[in-house]
Design a protein around this motif. Structure first.
Motif, PDB file in Angstrom:
ATOM      1  N   MET A  12       0.825  -1.150   0.097  1.00 29.58           N
ATOM      2  CA  MET A  12      -0.081   0.165   0.010  1.00 29.58           C
ATOM      3  C   MET A  12       0.782   1.447  -0.010  1.00 29.58           C
ATOM      4  O   MET A  12       0.564   2.343  -0.747  1.00 29.58           O
ATOM      5  N   TYR A  13       1.990   1.320   0.755  1.00 27.27           N
ATOM      6  CA  TYR A  13       2.801   2.439   0.827  1.00 27.27           C
ATOM      7  C   TYR A  13       3.667   2.548  -0.371  1.00 27.27           C
ATOM      8  O   TYR A  13       3.466   3.856  -0.924  1.00 27.27           O
ATOM      9  N   LEU A  14       4.186   1.457  -1.050  1.00 25.91           N
ATOM     10  CA  LEU A  14       4.795   1.754  -2.298  1.00 25.91           C
ATOM     11  C   LEU A  14       3.980   2.277  -3.427  1.00 25.91           C
ATOM     12  O   LEU A  14       4.429   2.921  -4.324  1.00 25.91           O
ATOM     13  N   VAL A  15       2.727   1.575  -3.661  1.00 22.21           N
ATOM     14  CA  VAL A  15       1.875   1.894  -4.683  1.00 22.21           C
ATOM     15  C   VAL A  15       1.403   3.486  -4.379  1.00 22.21           C
ATOM     16  O   VAL A  15       1.328   4.105  -5.397  1.00 22.21           O
ATOM     17  N   SER A  16       1.001   3.717  -3.317  1.00 21.12           N
ATOM     18  CA  SER A  16       0.593   5.068  -2.832  1.00 21.12           C
ATOM     19  C   SER A  16       1.654   6.022  -3.530  1.00 21.12           C
ATOM     20  O   SER A  16       1.309   7.209  -4.140  1.00 21.12           O
ATOM     21  N   ARG A  17       2.904   5.901  -3.079  1.00 22.62           N
ATOM     22  CA  ARG A  17       3.942   6.709  -3.416  1.00 22.62           C
ATOM     23  C   ARG A  17       4.097   6.852  -4.887  1.00 22.62           C
ATOM     24  O   ARG A  17       4.554   7.782  -5.496  1.00 22.62           O
ATOM     25  N   SER A  18       4.131   5.648  -5.606  1.00 19.22           N
ATOM     26  CA  SER A  18       4.435   5.545  -7.009  1.00 19.22           C
ATOM     27  C   SER A  18       3.325   6.229  -7.745  1.00 19.22           C
ATOM     28  O   SER A  18       3.803   7.057  -8.732  1.00 19.22           O
ATOM     29  N   ILE A  19       2.277   6.053  -7.317  1.00 14.12           N
ATOM     30  CA  ILE A  19       1.059   6.640  -8.119  1.00 14.12           C
ATOM     31  C   ILE A  19       1.074   8.376  -7.794  1.00 14.12           C
ATOM     32  O   ILE A  19       0.956   9.058  -8.881  1.00 14.12           O
ATOM     33  N   SER A  20       1.290   8.634  -6.565  1.00 17.43           N
ATOM     34  CA  SER A  20       1.064  10.072  -6.387  1.00 17.43           C
ATOM     35  C   SER A  20       2.436  10.813  -6.803  1.00 17.43           C
ATOM     36  O   SER A  20       2.273  12.112  -6.900  1.00 17.43           O
ATOM     37  N   GLN A  21       3.538  10.308  -6.376  1.00 16.49           N
ATOM     38  CA  GLN A  21       4.876  11.058  -6.566  1.00 16.49           C
ATOM     39  C   GLN A  21       6.040  10.429  -7.540  1.00 16.49           C
ATOM     40  O   GLN A  21       6.972  11.158  -7.723  1.00 16.49           O
ATOM     41  N   GLY A  22       5.608   9.466  -8.261  1.00 16.86           N
ATOM     42  CA  GLY A  22       6.222   9.047  -9.455  1.00 16.86           C
ATOM     43  C   GLY A  22       7.182   7.732  -8.994  1.00 16.86           C
ATOM     44  O   GLY A  22       7.152   7.408  -7.888  1.00 16.86           O
ATOM     45  N   ARG A  23       7.641   7.212 -10.134  1.00 18.30           N
ATOM     46  CA  ARG A  23       8.624   5.934  -9.957  1.00 18.30           C
ATOM     47  C   ARG A  23       9.637   6.110  -9.218  1.00 18.30           C
ATOM     48  O   ARG A  23       9.985   5.216  -8.392  1.00 18.30           O
ATOM     49  N   ARG A  24      10.517   7.097  -9.296  1.00 22.54           N
ATOM     50  CA  ARG A  24      11.549   7.695  -8.592  1.00 22.54           C
ATOM     51  C   ARG A  24      11.357   7.465  -7.049  1.00 22.54           C
ATOM     52  O   ARG A  24      11.973   7.087  -6.152  1.00 22.54           O
ATOM     53  N   ALA A  25      10.188   8.124  -6.638  1.00 20.31           N
ATOM     54  CA  ALA A  25       9.772   8.007  -5.084  1.00 20.31           C
ATOM     55  C   ALA A  25       9.369   6.747  -4.724  1.00 20.31           C
ATOM     56  O   ALA A  25       9.714   6.306  -3.657  1.00 20.31           O
ATOM     57  N   GLY A  26       8.873   5.936  -5.614  1.00 21.11           N
ATOM     58  CA  GLY A  26       8.754   4.521  -5.190  1.00 21.11           C
ATOM     59  C   GLY A  26       9.722   3.777  -5.166  1.00 21.11           C
ATOM     60  O   GLY A  26       9.908   2.803  -4.177  1.00 21.11           O
ATOM     61  N   VAL A  27      10.780   3.973  -5.898  1.00 20.64           N
ATOM     62  CA  VAL A  27      12.000   3.119  -5.820  1.00 20.64           C
ATOM     63  C   VAL A  27      12.749   3.273  -4.693  1.00 20.64           C
ATOM     64  O   VAL A  27      13.428   2.529  -3.982  1.00 20.64           O
ATOM     65  N   ILE A  28      12.651   4.810  -4.284  1.00 16.99           N
ATOM     66  CA  ILE A  28      13.526   5.068  -3.041  1.00 16.99           C
ATOM     67  C   ILE A  28      12.911   4.535  -1.890  1.00 16.99           C
ATOM     68  O   ILE A  28      13.355   4.035  -0.753  1.00 16.99           O
ATOM     69  N   SER A  29      11.461   4.802  -1.861  1.00 14.73           N
ATOM     70  CA  SER A  29      10.790   4.004  -0.821  1.00 14.73           C
ATOM     71  C   SER A  29      10.849   2.553  -0.575  1.00 14.73           C
ATOM     72  O   SER A  29      11.237   1.948   0.408  1.00 14.73           O
ATOM     73  N   LEU A  30      11.365   1.816  -1.798  1.00 16.26           N
ATOM     74  CA  LEU A  30      11.451   0.533  -1.720  1.00 16.26           C
ATOM     75  C   LEU A  30      12.840   0.018  -1.134  1.00 16.26           C
ATOM     76  O   LEU A  30      13.082  -0.791  -0.496  1.00 16.26           O
ATOM     77  N   GLY A  31      13.771   1.041  -1.287  1.00 16.79           N
ATOM     78  CA  GLY A  31      15.019   1.047  -0.853  1.00 16.79           C
ATOM     79  C   GLY A  31      14.932   0.699   0.885  1.00 16.79           C
ATOM     80  O   GLY A  31      15.598   0.184   1.400  1.00 16.79           O
ATOM     81  N   GLY A  32      14.148   1.809   1.297  1.00 16.08           N
ATOM     82  CA  GLY A  32      13.817   1.482   2.893  1.00 16.08           C
ATOM     83  C   GLY A  32      13.174   0.224   3.216  1.00 16.08           C
ATOM     84  O   GLY A  32      13.392  -0.406   4.132  1.00 16.08           O
ATOM     85  N   VAL A  33      12.188  -0.178   2.422  1.00 16.06           N
ATOM     86  CA  VAL A  33      11.616  -1.637   2.703  1.00 16.06           C
ATOM     87  C   VAL A  33      12.738  -2.585   2.602  1.00 16.06           C
ATOM     88  O   VAL A  33      12.513  -3.505   3.534  1.00 16.06           O
ATOM     89  N   VAL A  34      13.609  -2.546   1.714  1.00 15.91           N
ATOM     90  CA  VAL A  34      14.578  -3.583   1.602  1.00 15.91           C
ATOM     91  C   VAL A  34      15.696  -3.653   3.055  1.00 15.91           C
ATOM     92  O   VAL A  34      15.818  -4.480   3.644  1.00 15.91           O
ATOM     93  N   ALA A  35      15.979  -2.339   3.358  1.00 14.86           N
ATOM     94  CA  ALA A  35      16.452  -2.222   4.550  1.00 14.86           C
ATOM     95  C   ALA A  35      16.007  -2.755   5.627  1.00 14.86           C
ATOM     96  O   ALA A  35      16.509  -3.139   6.760  1.00 14.86           O
ATOM     97  N   GLY A  36      14.506  -2.552   5.689  1.00 13.39           N
ATOM     98  CA  GLY A  36      14.016  -3.305   6.812  1.00 13.39           C
ATOM     99  C   GLY A  36      14.080  -4.796   6.988  1.00 13.39           C
ATOM    100  O   GLY A  36      14.176  -5.515   7.866  1.00 13.39           O
ATOM    101  N   PHE A  37      13.994  -5.284   5.625  1.00 16.32           N
ATOM    102  CA  PHE A  37      13.948  -6.722   5.646  1.00 16.32           C
ATOM    103  C   PHE A  37      15.438  -7.122   5.965  1.00 16.32           C
ATOM    104  O   PHE A  37      15.550  -8.194   6.702  1.00 16.32           O
ATOM    105  N   LEU A  38      16.650  -6.442   5.695  1.00 12.79           N
ATOM    106  CA  LEU A  38      17.757  -7.036   6.034  1.00 12.79           C
ATOM    107  C   LEU A  38      17.996  -6.701   7.679  1.00 12.79           C
ATOM    108  O   LEU A  38      18.582  -7.307   8.158  1.00 12.79           O
ATOM    109  N   ALA A  39      17.074  -5.816   8.144  1.00  7.99           N
ATOM    110  CA  ALA A  39      17.387  -5.755   9.731  1.00  7.99           C
ATOM    111  C   ALA A  39      16.499  -6.856  10.379  1.00  7.99           C
ATOM    112  O   ALA A  39      17.033  -7.412  11.273  1.00  7.99           O
ATOM    113  N   TYR A  40      15.582  -7.287   9.784  1.00  5.45           N
ATOM    114  CA  TYR A  40      14.919  -8.452  10.284  1.00  5.45           C
ATOM    115  C   TYR A  40      15.498  -9.497  10.059  1.00  5.45           C
ATOM    116  O   TYR A  40      15.682 -10.780  10.973  1.00  5.45           O
TER     117      TYR A  40
END
Length: 212
Positions: free
Chosen positions: A28-56
């Protein structure tokens, strides 16, 4: 990689695929950012999500490797808990009245740092991912093969690879998919039913202790 059985990798990939394709906080977060702020924002947000995966991945394996080596019986309890969660997630995916993750939502533009941080926090606070690492992935670890920590890391990296690939595809296609589904509710219901059914099957197989 030799101590990780192919069926364990395939099992983790199957579960990871079913979970990443089901609606949740990350999607939901990635889709909302990509739709409202563009693909670049979605990719940057995804970087944070991946960092969260690595932390877990790091936290879970450092603690769970010791626990499972000392108390192997814990795996049975974890397997049933993971199966129960997958069933609950399957119901949430299929149940009527659920909102589409591809619905356009108005959200304010954020800086790259905030996008990354929000992606990280969304994932860290996502119970779906916490339970995945605590209850689901560990049941694929073969105590008899040794190298419990290495197995956990390898299987976790498989999950991260699947989730990252699928989420990147979603980020890049979110705008087009949102437009396509806007006037096609039947397609949207079909996607939800397919993903929910897949999660349900995985839950039953996991509960029986013979997933793949």
């Amino acid at each position: 990689m030799s101590m990780v059985e192919p069926h364990a990798v395939l099992g983790v990939v199957s579960v990871a695929l079913g979970m990443v394709l089901s609606p949740g906080p990350n999607m939901m977060y990635l889709v909302s950012r990509s739709i409202s702020q563009g693909r670049r924002a979605g990719v940057i947000s995804l970087g944070g999500v991946v960092a969260g995966f690595l932390a877990y991945l790091t936290a879970a394996n450092l603690g769970l490797a010791v626990l499972f080596a000392a108390v192997p019986e814990v795996l049975a309890v974890i397997r049933l808990a993971g199966a129960g969660y997958l069933l609950w997630l399957a119901w949430r995916t299929i149940r009527p009245g659920g909102a589409s993750v591809f619905t356009v939502r108005e959200v304010p533009d954020d800086s790259p740092l905030r996008l990354f941080t929000m992606g990280l926090m969304t994932n860290l606070l996502n119970p779906k991912i916490a339970i995945l690492y605590v209850s689901v992935i560990p049941q694929f670890v073969d105590l008899g093969a040794g190298h419990v920590l290495v197995q956990g890391v390898v299987l976790g990296l498989c999950q991260i690879a699947v989730a990252s690939t699928v989420n990147l595809s979603i980020v890049l296609a979110a705008g087009s998919v949102a437009g396509f589904l806007a006037h096609r509710p039947v397609w949207l219901r079909a996607q939800r039913i397919a993903m929910g059914s897949m999660l349900g099957v995985l839950a039953v197989m996991l509960a029986l202790g013979g997933l793949l």
